[in-house]
Design an enzyme around this catalytic site. Structure first.
Site, PDB file in Angstrom:
ATOM      1  CE1 TYR A 440      24.341  52.126  -1.562  1.00  0.00           C
ATOM      2  CE2 TYR A 440      26.664  52.141  -2.096  1.00  0.00           C
ATOM      3  CZ  TYR A 440      25.444  52.768  -2.077  1.00  0.00           C
ATOM      4  OH  TYR A 440      25.330  54.030  -2.576  1.00  0.00           O
ATOM      5  CD  GLU A 441      25.665  51.581   4.053  1.00  0.00           C
ATOM      6  OE1 GLU A 441      25.508  51.245   5.226  1.00  0.00           O
ATOM      7  OE2 GLU A 441      26.756  51.987   3.589  1.00  0.00           O
ATOM      8  N   GLY A 442      23.134  46.750   3.619  1.00  0.00           N
ATOM      9  CA  GLY A 442      22.113  45.723   3.842  1.00  0.00           C
ATOM     10  C   GLY A 442      21.311  45.527   2.573  1.00  0.00           C
TER      11      GLY A 442
END
Lengths: 594, 594
Positions: A440-442
């Site tokens: 997550y978050e890229g």
């Protein structure tokens, strides 16, 4: 399962000896009220609160989990109690803007508190981490009117904030989102669409939730430049701050996930919800980036902190568990067997964990010092330089530390043998909870492409050369006989990295596949180099004698030697991988996959 | 989630072209009735049964799990139905002794069926895998009287067998078990003690369960030489084969685990249970080793098969999911975005998965051919030589393939982004289910110590030299221009491995820490080398033109080139690690861990 013990001595070593943070803070008006005593008190109080209140939630939250009903999402009751204590203690507002009730502390201090949080309970931490990120973004881009209305309660932790980006068909590619915003007559907007993977999109810890939502105005650009950002409260807020009616935003369902079970990952339905624009039209993604960058450092920290906590449990287990005999002769001859820590294979795993978690800890603090400088330095050029360092180190920390952290939790679990696979010891939960940090978050592939593409090739290698200068300065300062071979090895690795960077900047002009093909190798190469940098810093301080006990310094030197002998040589292997670019990678026909 | 498709074409390529198994089988009277047509039919029928009946259990078993009540353990109802079909089809008896109703098939055939089983549902597979291992051990060491009574029903799958080794304080160190056996008047024994981590220790799939239990006679040696082995039925069996009263053995509880939820991992209480000795007094562990070795090849396969199945799903997803654009220009300009398989970073992950899962598949079949030769060759010396190869390759497959397999499931999960973390896609279950393969049947650290200690240094390097001769023969046979550079690279890697092995044999005489300190690096080095060996074999066949389609051969050459360019160079890095032994590893004081 052992109780969590905060790494206070290592914090003190890093704060006082390695980075001399009090001097750094004193040099900037923004942070000059923070001194070493205040910082120590923050860490001491924070540690007590987290060990006593938050760490016990971790196993409970995993088994009870977040629950979704038609009434919304509820978290285990203990979370609500802990969150109340947390906000009462002012722990939500450490770094926030003092104008709106924040404490304005440097990130290089709060980041140590954040490590303890992630080590205590990742699910609990996610509620506040996302909120802190959204607060930071909103502070930078919101209008004064909106900030006056919403920011004080967000900062105080009376409400929490979310970031609503992803849609079912649109994750890493945000240009193709389909949530719509249409302007109303009173300057507000009507937002309609479905968002997914929204952390803490709904919960019962606070009386209101403020969503920050990406959506497109009618006729907007089809790509990312068509994206605007809107503030959408769960409940409307009166001018007197009172909570009013419900807005048109509801949680449709929550995901059943591998881990972080007490973190509600929500599908959020916006049905003509009323919202207010934050920032200029079409600048939505740009505004959100500030928040995402902030989050990303935190997510790297999630990996590092999980590894540090799992290491702590594994070390205790390895001293306690009796099995087999030391190859060099029994060390516990009166017992049935020796503790497993006598086996070199177990010691190897523990050393890897210790060396990586301490280097990771140093690296996020180091990154945070650049964030502080970028905010607090008086000279504009110096601020830009510091921002460049932070821009480079943030994706590196996100990807490298979440990868190292996940692998570290797997290693710690391995030390427990079969018991590591069983829930009651809490080790398998670390593996499950930490896995998401790589995604997550890229995802780490995309973050690595940001590192190699935008931050490295996109700057013509300038940020890497800046980092190289910092490393070279440390190498030059390495004068103790014991440290000289480490400094020499690091110089060799640095030369290799600078050379391969120059090659990449040049090659990328014609080779369009390079960034994507070599991104992960480049990230690992740079991670190995910077861990070496952190160990050289620690070794220099320890060799000269730090303010800690002599045994502590001696242990630091053992760890530094271990890193340089066994891990730094990876830099050359990764550099060789980088230079392969996409060679041989794209040759298979699509039908041959499967 | 995609349906499981058995890799029939790769099986055919390996069976017919790479290993020419029909010719091998025809050369041994034991297996001469098995030809290529029969083998193809077995794989075809097995694949149908597994895809249709067993693969659908995987997700269901994960969510429903095994349930323990005072009445014992129940598995989801669908497992009972599937198991009935499984035994009716004769799938439990493929390799078992024909004297007692088995089909006596070569392991190099059954191992392909086993891969499909592990790819379908690991929890279901565990019931039969443990049973098959115990049958093999019992066939070798049981008395004729015991075998006549118990073996036919075990082989037919009417009953299942367990292996009861571990106790709460005694896992990798079996010498300190405390389960007791005392001799009765009728030649039977009374067994009392507690065993844990007993796979399928109780379940409701069959009407009886036969436990094989390690215990100590009064006054027995304190170490492993004091261990004897006993057959302990759940229900007594009459001379007419009828099921009688319950024996004194019950399941006390089952573990709540990270994965393999439908595999009951039992605490088994033996309370004056009646049992019969298998093998000679004090030979219990020796007897059990045959079973454990058999299991270990299967556990390596578990890792490989999980990776292969996860790869299959990831490849399908990567072709389907639209996100972003290819760096060299849109390939799906009319769509909102390109399929993610166009991104080199995604392609890299898919290539790693394909290359590792195909090499792993070849390696277990290769290991199985040596097991077949060790059983079926007429010449005693040739059998001993073959047994040596199997002894070396079994721990290598167990540790290397379960490590590669786990990492592979993590990589496949990564390709799904956030969806990989959500249960419904089934990818996170692969990660959880596969993790145990690195731990059970000997943790990979201990298995690696077996590989470097007993199998390598213990034979003065003889087994490695045997393997080296096989590799050298393949290198000499590499005459196609395209394959020559691969052969040359493999020769370099082989020279390195032989040199570091000779060094280790010599160094270990004085350096007692070497085996434990260097075990894992040695295992990874040898794994990388043998994967190169497998890819050279495949490349030689493909370059000459196999019996498969030209596109298939071309794809094999692409994969082989990928492996040699990107993975084989690791051999040198691991060799360097091996040579470090415990240097710097044992320097930290115990109090500095934590």
């Amino acid at each position: 399962m052992t109780d969590y013990q905060a790494p206070q001595q290592d914090f003190a070593f890093l704060m006082q000896d390695v980075f001399d943070l009090p001097t750094l803070w004193a040099s900037m008006p923004e942070f000059s009220e923070v001194d070493g005593d205040l910082a120590a008190a923050v860490l001491e109080e924070g540690s007590k609160m987290l060990s006593g209140t938050v760490a016990p939630l971790r196993r409970l939250g995993d088994s009870e989990g977040a629950v979704h009903t038609t009434g919304g999402v509820t978290l285990p009751a203990a979370y609500k109690e802990a969150f109340a204590q947390f906000t009462e203690g002012g722990w939500t507002s450490l770094t926030s803007d003092p104008t709106y009730g924040g404490q304005g502390m440097p990130r290089s201090l709060s980041i140590m508190f954040e490590e303890m949080m992630w080590s205590s309970d990742p699910s609990f931490t996610l509620v506040t981490a996302l909120s802190t990120g959204s607060i930071k973004m909103f502070s930078l881009h919101g209008s004064d009117a909106l900030k006056e209305k919403y920011l004080p309660d967000l900062i105080a932790g009376n409400w929490t904030g979310t970031m609503c980006l992803t849609e079912p068909h649109s994750g890493s590619d945000l240009g193709i989102i389909s949530t719509k915003a249409t302007e109303g007559e009173d300057g507000s907007y009507e937002i309609s669409g479905t968002k997914m993977f929204i952390t803490a999109g709904d919960h019962d810890l606070t009386e209101n939730i403020i969503h920050f939502v990406l959506a497109k105005l009618p006729g907007a650009d089809k790509g990312t430049r068509g994206i605007s950002l809107f503030l959408v409260p769960k409940f409307f807020v009166g001018d007197d701050g009172s909570i009013g009616e419900a807005n048109g935003v509801t949680c449709g369902s929550i995901e059943h996930k591998m881990g972080i079970h007490a973190s509600a990952t929500c599908v959020m339905n916006f049905d003509s919800a009323k919202g207010w624009m934050v920032g200029a039209p079409g600048h939505g993604l740009k505004c959100m980036f500030a928040m995402m960058n902030d989050e990303r450092l935190g997510i790297g920290l999630q990996g590092q902190a999980a590894m540090a906590a799992a290491y702590q449990s594994a070390a205790a287990y390895a001293k306690d568990r009796l099995q087999g005999r030391a190859p060099t002769g029994a060390v516990n001859p009166d017992g049935k067997a020796d503790p497993i820590i006598v086996h070199p294979e177990v010691r190897r795993m523990l050393m890897e964990l210790k060396v990586a978690s301490e280097a990771g800890r140093a690296l996020v603090i180091y990154a945070a010092t650049w964030l502080d400088r970028a905010k607090g330095l008086q000279d504009e050029e110096a601020r830009a330089h510091a921002q460049g360092m932070a821009d480079l180190l943030t994706p590196l920390c996100k990807a490298y530390l979440s990868d190292q952290g996940f692998d570290g939790t797997v290693t710690a679990q391995q030390i427990f043998g079969g018991h590591g696979y069983v829930a009651e010891w809490g080790m398998e939960q670390w593996v499950r909870d930490t896995r998401i940090a790589q995604i997550y978050e890229g995802s780490n592939g995309i973050i690595s492409m940001d590192l190699l593409g935008r931050k490295t090739i996109g700057t013509g290698g300038a940020l890497i050369r800046q980092l190289g200068e910092e490393i070279a300065t440390e190498i030059s300062a390495s004068t103790h006989a014991e440290v000289m071979p480490m400094a020499k090895a690091l110089q060799g690795a640095l030369d290799e990295v600078l050379a391969v960077t120059a090659w990449a900047v040049e090659t990328a002009k014609a080779d369009k596949n390079l960034v994507s093909a070599s991104a992960v190798s480049y990230q690992r190469m740079l991670g190995s180099l910077t861990f070496g940098f952190m160990w050289l810093k620690a070794a220099n301080v320890a060799a000269a004698g730090s303010s800690q006990a002599a045994e502590f310094d001696a242990a630091k030197l053992v760890c530094a030697n271990y890193y340089f002998a066994r891990s730094l040589p990876q830099v050359a292997s990764f550099a060789a991988q980088v230079r392969l670019s996409a060679s041989g990678m794209m040759d298979l026909n699509l039908e041959d996959f499967g």
